[in-house]
Design an enzyme around this catalytic site. Structure first.
Site, PDB file in Angstrom:
ATOM      1  N   HIS A  75       0.849  -1.202   0.000  1.00  0.00           N
ATOM      2  CA  HIS A  75       0.000   0.000   0.000  1.00  0.00           C
ATOM      3  C   HIS A  75       0.881   1.248   0.000  1.00  0.00           C
ATOM      4  O   HIS A  75       0.588   2.229   0.688  1.00  0.00           O
ATOM      5  CB  HIS A  75      -0.938   0.014   1.201  1.00  0.00           C
ATOM      6  CG  HIS A  75      -2.126  -0.899   1.072  1.00  0.00           C
ATOM      7  ND1 HIS A  75      -3.081  -0.751   0.092  1.00  0.00           N
ATOM      8  CD2 HIS A  75      -2.495  -1.978   1.793  1.00  0.00           C
ATOM      9  CE1 HIS A  75      -3.998  -1.699   0.228  1.00  0.00           C
ATOM     10  NE2 HIS A  75      -3.659  -2.463   1.240  1.00  0.00           N
ATOM     11  N   ASP A  95      -0.199  -4.574   6.022  1.00  0.00           N
ATOM     12  CA  ASP A  95      -1.273  -5.452   5.560  1.00  0.00           C
ATOM     13  C   ASP A  95      -1.278  -5.586   4.039  1.00  0.00           C
ATOM     14  O   ASP A  95      -0.718  -4.757   3.313  1.00  0.00           O
ATOM     15  CB  ASP A  95      -2.633  -4.918   6.030  1.00  0.00           C
ATOM     16  CG  ASP A  95      -2.922  -3.522   5.486  1.00  0.00           C
ATOM     17  OD1 ASP A  95      -2.016  -2.671   5.526  1.00  0.00           O
ATOM     18  OD2 ASP A  95      -4.047  -3.286   4.999  1.00  0.00           O
ATOM     19  N   GLU A  96      -1.941  -6.632   3.583  1.00  0.00           N
ATOM     20  CA  GLU A  96      -2.304  -6.845   2.172  1.00  0.00           C
ATOM     21  C   GLU A  96      -1.123  -6.692   1.211  1.00  0.00           C
ATOM     22  O   GLU A  96      -1.240  -6.085   0.160  1.00  0.00           O
ATOM     23  CB  GLU A  96      -3.440  -5.895   1.784  1.00  0.00           C
ATOM     24  CG  GLU A  96      -4.730  -6.188   2.540  1.00  0.00           C
ATOM     25  CD  GLU A  96      -5.903  -5.356   2.060  1.00  0.00           C
ATOM     26  OE1 GLU A  96      -7.029  -5.857   2.066  1.00  0.00           O
ATOM     27  OE2 GLU A  96      -5.695  -4.176   1.676  1.00  0.00           O
ATOM     28  N   LEU A  97      -0.004  -7.268   1.572  1.00  0.00           N
ATOM     29  CA  LEU A  97       1.152  -7.289   0.672  1.00  0.00           C
ATOM     30  C   LEU A  97       1.015  -8.494  -0.255  1.00  0.00           C
ATOM     31  O   LEU A  97       1.017  -9.636   0.210  1.00  0.00           O
ATOM     32  CB  LEU A  97       2.441  -7.394   1.490  1.00  0.00           C
ATOM     33  CG  LEU A  97       3.733  -7.574   0.696  1.00  0.00           C
ATOM     34  CD1 LEU A  97       4.085  -6.292  -0.035  1.00  0.00           C
ATOM     35  CD2 LEU A  97       4.861  -7.997   1.624  1.00  0.00           C
ATOM     36  N   GLU A 132      -1.373  -9.115   9.788  1.00  0.00           N
ATOM     37  CA  GLU A 132      -0.412  -9.807   8.932  1.00  0.00           C
ATOM     38  C   GLU A 132       1.009  -9.776   9.494  1.00  0.00           C
ATOM     39  O   GLU A 132       1.844 -10.598   9.107  1.00  0.00           O
ATOM     40  CB  GLU A 132      -0.399  -9.209   7.520  1.00  0.00           C
ATOM     41  CG  GLU A 132      -1.593  -9.569   6.662  1.00  0.00           C
ATOM     42  CD  GLU A 132      -2.679  -8.517   6.707  1.00  0.00           C
ATOM     43  OE1 GLU A 132      -3.372  -8.339   5.702  1.00  0.00           O
ATOM     44  OE2 GLU A 132      -2.829  -7.860   7.762  1.00  0.00           O
TER      45      GLU A 132
END
Length: 649
Positions: free
Chosen positions: A232, A295-297, A347
């Site tokens: 992000h 997060d959300e890698l 995460e």
């Protein structure tokens, strides 16, 4: 008419008993301070008097010779900046002669004054506070709200009124999400290209950041910044592509989702950059905690990079997950070096990281409990995502210590610090952000403050309606005004009332389905009925309650209004471009209302159901989203049909 026996407090206090009698609020209202008094407390009292005057319409002259109406005692000033674990308790005793507020610290006084403002009512004799005895303290020490100012820019006035609303319902952590693929929203003196190239010109100056932090402090609220990394991170890389795994060039992202750009964890220059940047931000934000996202890698850039893969082999790292652990370990050392405790989304949970970090769980109770079992402190955000348009009841019954936590030991349970609601802004603008947060946030605030046994949903909704008005009249919020304004814009010069009747009975689609039918970007105009509609239809819920209570007068009046509104609103819907897509919604409402009236006639014995009557086809069609809207008249009418068909349980 008299004062309500139990006013609509939210959050409900830990312990409270209402007595008989009332303390009148007149122009002779006078206030005294004793104990330890600091400038913040004087400012708090000034704001309290201004808000009480706004609430009652009474001008309160300064006259120390008047009898004391409200006696405030503060035992200690407390810390310069609010901190996790501060004593926020207070006691409040009100009788016909006087209100007495006592607190160990300034924070307790702040909370007690908010309770007093909520207690004020009006009857035929004027304004008053009912007699009450309150002994109050929060259940959780961390009660937060995360505001994303990146996907859609939220200027300082939005931030300040959000803080006002938070203080009114005793929330105490403002989680400021300041970097994202769509924008880098803070001025950096060390690395000016972050905000110059990564923000479209929309960012907070350092002076504004200090202003917000002070504004929050004065209201008993901590400010925790978040800078998302290593994923992000597109907006970081626009100005400093050398931070990225790939050389770039990069552009600010205009769409929503999970994107490939990621910081390069293999280069020492990355950590030198982050050391300097975090040092700059750590000096600006006084709170102990520093959120690094995490997060959300998706790891696509890492997997495709030859030099990253070579780094994995050289260091004996099996995969991207272990590389992410390596990055977080290095990052933790930097954060710790600058005197902060690292916080991140779930995460980052990994046994290799020190137990001092805080895990914020967006993925659910399982990861929160796992963090507690491993010795980490944690917060629950799953179930508190305000942007998903879920009901207040859903949020309210979601608890950081639900059934899944029963297997935890008392020590492990103590590591669950509380929770944070999240306002992500993919589909939120400055026009409707208040409406998306409030009043639902007040119910979550109660979940985090009040005893776990406070779970009466009907009581919550009844109190929420009053708190919603209170927040707008005394806490500077505009959620109700914005709704009216957006409907007036949709209706143009036509009467707004028929449009309001339709808008009141619809809700936006839920979860992440909003983008299924349209390609939304940060440049899209969020000006349709789905943007104006409340996350939850009060009209739909109240109609369902009326059906359950067999309040046939209310049911019939409501159904008749819905049926007749189709003709009233038709011309407006046909002649305004932003409303034509809702014509099928209005038509479905008329059909559903007709079915409801037929079912009600049968229930009341006025007229039997028509031969071959089958309502399921119409109701099933009306359930389907149209213009990204859900028609919330259907559940109540389905219950009517069930009763009329003799199948009600």
């Amino acid at each position: 008419m008299s004062l309500n026996a139990e006013p609509s407090l939210m959050p409900l206090p830990a312990k409270y008993t209402f007595g008989s009698g009332r303390l009148a609020i007149t122009e002779n209202f006078n206030l005294s301070l004793s104990g330890q008094i600091d400038p913040r407390l004087h400012d708090t009292i000034t704001r309290f008097i201004e808000r009480l005057s706004r609430q009652t319409g009474i001008t309160f002259p300064v006259n120390s010779r008047l009898p004391v109406t409200l006696a405030i005692n503060c035992n200690s000033i407390g810390k310069e900046w609010p901190a996790l674990g501060d004593d926020e308790s207070y006691t409040l005793i009100v009788d016909a002669q006087q209100a007495r507020l006592n607190a160990p610290t300034t924070l307790g006084v702040l909370h007690g004054l908010e309770t007093i403002l909520q207690l004020v009512q009006q009857d035929e004799r004027g304004f008053a506070i009912p007699a009450v005895n309150i002994d109050d303290r929060p259940r959780f020490p961390w009660r937060g709200l995360m505001l994303d100012v990146c996907r859609h820019w939220m200027p300082i006035d939005v931030v300040k009124r959000t803080l006002d609303g938070m203080a009114a319902v005793k929330l105490n952590v403002f989680h400021w999400h300041l970097s994202e693929d769509q924008g880098f929203r803070i001025e950096s003196k060390r690395f000016p290209k972050l905000h110059e190239r990564g923000s479209d010109g929309h960012y907070f100056t350092r002076a504004q950041v200090r202003e917000v932090i002070q504004y929050a402090r004065d209201r008993g609220i901590r400010v925790v910044p978040e800078f998302d990394m290593p994923g992000h991170a597109t907006s970081w890389l626009v100005g400093y592509p050398e931070l990225g795994t790939d050389p770039g060039p990069y552009q600010i992202e205009r769409h929503w989702g999970i994107f490939d750009p990621a910081m390069d964890p293999t280069k020492e220059s990355t950590y030198r950059f982050l050391d300097a940047f975090i040092g700059e931000m750590a000096a600006l934000f006084p709170d102990e905690y520093f959120h690094i996202g995490g997060d959300e890698l998706n790891g696509k850039q890492w997997s495709a990079s030859a030099h990253v893969q070579a780094f994995l082999k050289q260091h004996g790292l099996k995969d991207n997950q272990e590389l992410h652990r390596y990055f977080n370990t290095r990052l933790h050392a930097i954060v710790h070096k600058h005197g902060k405790r690292m916080e991140g989304w779930d995460e980052i949970l990994d046994p290799a990281l020190p137990k001092s970090i805080v895990i914020q769980s967006w993925r659910g109770q399982k990861s929160l409990n796992e963090a507690a079992r491993q010795g980490y402190s944690g917060l629950l955000s799953a179930g508190y995502y305000l942007d998903l348009m879920q009901s207040t009841e859903f949020h309210y019954l979601n608890d950081p210590l639900d059934e899944e936590s029963a297997a935890l030991t008392p020590e492990q349970r103590s590591r669950i610090l509380g929770g944070e609601m999240c306002m992500w802004t993919e589909f939120v603008t400055t026009m409707n952000v208040d409406q998306r947060i409030w009043p639902r946030a007040a119910a979550i605030a109660e979940r985090l403050w009040s005893p776990q046994s406070v779970r009466d949903v009907r009581s919550m909704y009844a109190r929420l309606a009053r708190i919603s008005r209170h927040l707008e009249t005394t806490a500077n919020l505009v959620h109700r005004q914005a709704y009216r304004m957006m409907l007036e814009r949709l209706a143009g010069a036509d009467p707004v009332e028929p449009v309001r009747v339709l808008a009141d009975i619809v809700e936006p689609v839920k979860l992440y389905t909003r983008g299924d039918t349209r390609d939304y970007t940060s440049w899209s105009a969020y000006n349709r009925m789905v943007d104006a509609a409340h996350p939850e239809s009060d009209a739909g819920r109240e109609f369902r309650y009326a059906v359950e209570a067999r309040d046939w007068t209310t049911v019939r009046n409501t159904l008749t209004t819905w049926r007749d509104n189709g003709a009233d609103v038709r011309r407006t819907l046909e002649s305004h471009a932003l409303l034509t897509e809702t014509i099928p919604v209005s038509e479905n409402l008329t059909k559903v209302a007709v079915i409801g009236l037929q079912a009600l006639d049968a229930i009341e014995g006025k007229q039997p159901l028509p031969a071959g009557w089958n309502a399921s086809e119409v109701l099933n069609t009306a359930k389907k989203p149209v213009a990204e809207l859900l028609l919330m008249a259907v559940p109540g009418v389905e219950a009517l049909v069930s009763q009329a068909s003799g199948t009600a349980k």
